[in-house]
Write an enzyme that holds these catalytic residues in place. Structure first.
Site, PDB file in Angstrom:
ATOM      1  N   HIS A 147      -1.846  -5.378   4.088  1.00 27.59           N
ATOM      2  CA  HIS A 147      -1.886  -4.227   5.002  1.00 27.59           C
ATOM      3  C   HIS A 147      -3.168  -4.277   5.837  1.00 27.59           C
ATOM      4  CE1 HIS A 147      -0.787   0.193   5.857  1.00 27.59           C
ATOM      5  NE2 HIS A 147      -1.785  -0.143   6.675  1.00 27.59           N
ATOM      6  N   HIS A 156      -4.689  -4.557  10.253  1.00 29.58           N
ATOM      7  CA  HIS A 156      -4.375  -4.334  11.667  1.00 29.58           C
ATOM      8  C   HIS A 156      -5.255  -5.241  12.514  1.00 29.58           C
ATOM      9  CE1 HIS A 156      -2.174  -0.643  10.644  1.00 29.58           C
ATOM     10  NE2 HIS A 156      -3.118  -0.473   9.735  1.00 29.58           N
ATOM     11  N   LYS A 186       6.992  -0.823   8.839  1.00 23.81           N
ATOM     12  CA  LYS A 186       5.891   0.093   8.505  1.00 23.81           C
ATOM     13  C   LYS A 186       6.289   1.495   8.942  1.00 23.81           C
ATOM     14  CE  LYS A 186       1.769   2.199   8.986  1.00 23.81           C
ATOM     15  NZ  LYS A 186       0.652   1.556   9.643  1.00 23.81           N
ATOM     16  N   HIS A 192       2.624   4.218   4.936  1.00 15.82           N
ATOM     17  CA  HIS A 192       1.335   4.914   4.919  1.00 15.82           C
ATOM     18  C   HIS A 192       1.565   6.238   4.217  1.00 15.82           C
ATOM     19  CE1 HIS A 192      -2.391   6.680   6.921  1.00 15.82           C
ATOM     20  NE2 HIS A 192      -1.735   7.758   6.511  1.00 15.82           N
ATOM     21  N   HIS A 236      -2.209   2.756   0.706  1.00 15.74           N
ATOM     22  CA  HIS A 236      -3.360   3.668   0.593  1.00 15.74           C
ATOM     23  C   HIS A 236      -3.290   4.476  -0.705  1.00 15.74           C
ATOM     24  CE1 HIS A 236      -3.086   2.339   4.609  1.00 15.74           C
ATOM     25  NE2 HIS A 236      -2.461   3.358   5.129  1.00 15.74           N
ATOM     26  N   ASP A 272      -6.272   6.163  -2.746  1.00 19.72           N
ATOM     27  CA  ASP A 272      -6.861   7.453  -2.370  1.00 19.72           C
ATOM     28  C   ASP A 272      -6.499   8.546  -3.380  1.00 19.72           C
ATOM     29  OD1 ASP A 272      -8.103   6.512  -0.078  1.00 19.72           O
ATOM     30  OD2 ASP A 272      -6.400   6.971   1.220  1.00 19.72           O
ATOM     31  N   HIS A 274      -7.681   0.937   0.282  1.00 14.01           N
ATOM     32  CA  HIS A 274      -8.808   1.749   0.756  1.00 14.01           C
ATOM     33  C   HIS A 274      -9.959   1.711  -0.253  1.00 14.01           C
ATOM     34  CE1 HIS A 274      -6.417   4.547   3.743  1.00 14.01           C
ATOM     35  NE2 HIS A 274      -6.598   3.321   4.195  1.00 14.01           N
ATOM     36  N   ASP A 300      -6.837  -2.489   4.874  1.00 14.21           N
ATOM     37  CA  ASP A 300      -6.413  -1.618   5.975  1.00 14.21           C
ATOM     38  C   ASP A 300      -7.457  -1.588   7.091  1.00 14.21           C
ATOM     39  OD1 ASP A 300      -4.825   0.207   7.392  1.00 14.21           O
ATOM     40  OD2 ASP A 300      -5.705   1.943   6.394  1.00 14.21           O
TER      41      ASP A 300
HETATM   42 ZN   LIG Z   1      -2.869   0.849   8.132  1.00 18.61          ZN
END
Ligand SMILES: [Zn+2]
Length: 360
Positions: free
Chosen positions: A59, A61, A176, A209, A238, A241, A262, A299
């Site tokens: 994951h 970008h 996604k 997400h 994520h 979190d 994360h 991420d």
């Molecule tokens: Zn992302």
């Protein structure tokens, strides 16, 4: 898969897992043993034998950025040629660190440029898996979708997976979907259901997400199960979190995967849970026999780090200073220090992506 997981759970419990599970090396042999021989993943350079994906960041970008900059692409990045050169230079370092594949979780509404992705993949030697899907939050004003119905979106996602993206023959290999809060908005739910249907129609996996701090995966799983998609094809990203083991175990026991991407945020006092707590949860999940349900990534917004100063702060606060090298340089050494085995690392970074990104 169930029997293999039960097997792992038993062997982990008896403390001899590392001695008898699959060898770390021998990727193609392991692929065969897992019934994955001959399966392909879709990359921006075409179909790739999934056993060749290697160490995969699931994951990330590349070229997206804050909404107010996206319509100006590629100017704020110094122009296309300059950004391409910078990106290739940085990605070669990522490749040199042993990472083979990056899944770019940037759908069209947050700046995906598929020709750019293909070019930097070719020039850097990194395989890249592009995504179709939607982010959806906040409502993006410059995006006009002709038909935001479940059927309309599903058709659109299927087209990007089966035929190609933006008039090219470059195909998406993953879907996604972004769900901002605990429960999806009506538009987000439309996207989620469309993604599930496109996944079932094409065999492409879904990465979602999630707002894990609110245990969002629980309500999303109800919708996904209502659509009848196999949880093995879904990753709630994520997830770290959350920091809530009950939440994690509830999802992995139902067959879902967790994107732990994360973890670096926990190093900042501005983010909870702490780094130590996030890695401890990963360790406890592995010890409970669920290494095969975890992905490691960070991420990061690769393009964010190359933005002009006035826009840079937007990402610099949350991305690790090591960028895409955080996982190999910081996270994995730390996991080793707290007792995660080479086999556990290999499962999370090589075996899981190979299985997950194989079109089923
Ligand atoms: Zn992302």
């Amino acid at each position: 898969m169930t029997s293999r997981r039960d097997f792992l759970r038993r062997t982990v419990a008896s403390g001899i897992a590392a001695a008898i599970v699959h060898p770390v090396a021998g990727a193609s042999q392991t692929a065969g043993a897992n019934g994955l021989a001959g399966r392909i993943a879709q990359t921006v350079l075409g179909p790739l034998d999934a056993s060749k994906l290697g160490f995969t960041l699931a994951h990330e970008h590349i070229a997206d950025g804050p909404d107010f900059h996206l319509p100006k692409w590629p100017k704020p990045w110094g122009g296309r040629a300059a950004f391409t050169a910078k990106a290739v230079e940085k990605l070669k370092l990522v490749r040199a660190a042993g990472i083979s594949t990056i899944a770019d979780l940037t759908p069209y509404d947050v700046g995906r440029d598929i020709r750019f992705l293909q070019e930097i993949s070719r020039k850097s030697g990194l395989a890249m898996i592009a995504s179709t899907g939607q982010r959806f939050f906040p409502p993006v004003s410059h995006v006009a979708m002709p038909a935001r119905t479940i059927e309309g979106l599903a058709d659109y996602f299927v087209k990007e997976i089966k035929q190609g993206i933006d008039g090219t023959v470059i195909k998406a290999g993953v879907i996604k979907i972004g769900i901002a809060a605990k429960t999806p908005t009506p538009l987000e739910e439309t996207g989620l259901r469309a993604a599930a249907r496109a996944g079932k129609a094409t065999g492409a996996p879904l990465r979602i997400h999630t707002h894990a701090a609110d245990r969002a995966g629980v309500s999303l799983a109800i919708i996904l199960e209502n659509e009848g998609i196999d949880p093995a094809r879904i990753s709630f990203d994520h997830s770290d979190d959350s920091g809530d083991m009950d939440y994690f175990l509830g999802l992995v026991q139902r067959g879902y995967s967790l994107g732990m991407d994360h973890v670096h945020r926990g190093l900042s006092p501005n983010f909870k849970p702490s780094f130590e707590h996030r890695v401890e949860c990963i360790k406890r999940l592995i010890d409970a026999g669920f290494a095969d349900k975890i992905f490691l990534s960070q991420d990061s917004e690769f393009g964010g780090s190359l933005l002009p100063e006035e826009a840079k702060e937007w990402r610099d606060k949350i991305d690790p200073p090591e960028g895409m090298l955080f996982v190999p340089r910081k996270l994995i050494p730390h996991l080793r220090r707290i007792g995660v085995s080479d086999h556990g690392i290999h499962t999370m970074t090589v075996e899981n992506p190979r299985r997950f990104f194989s079109l089923s």
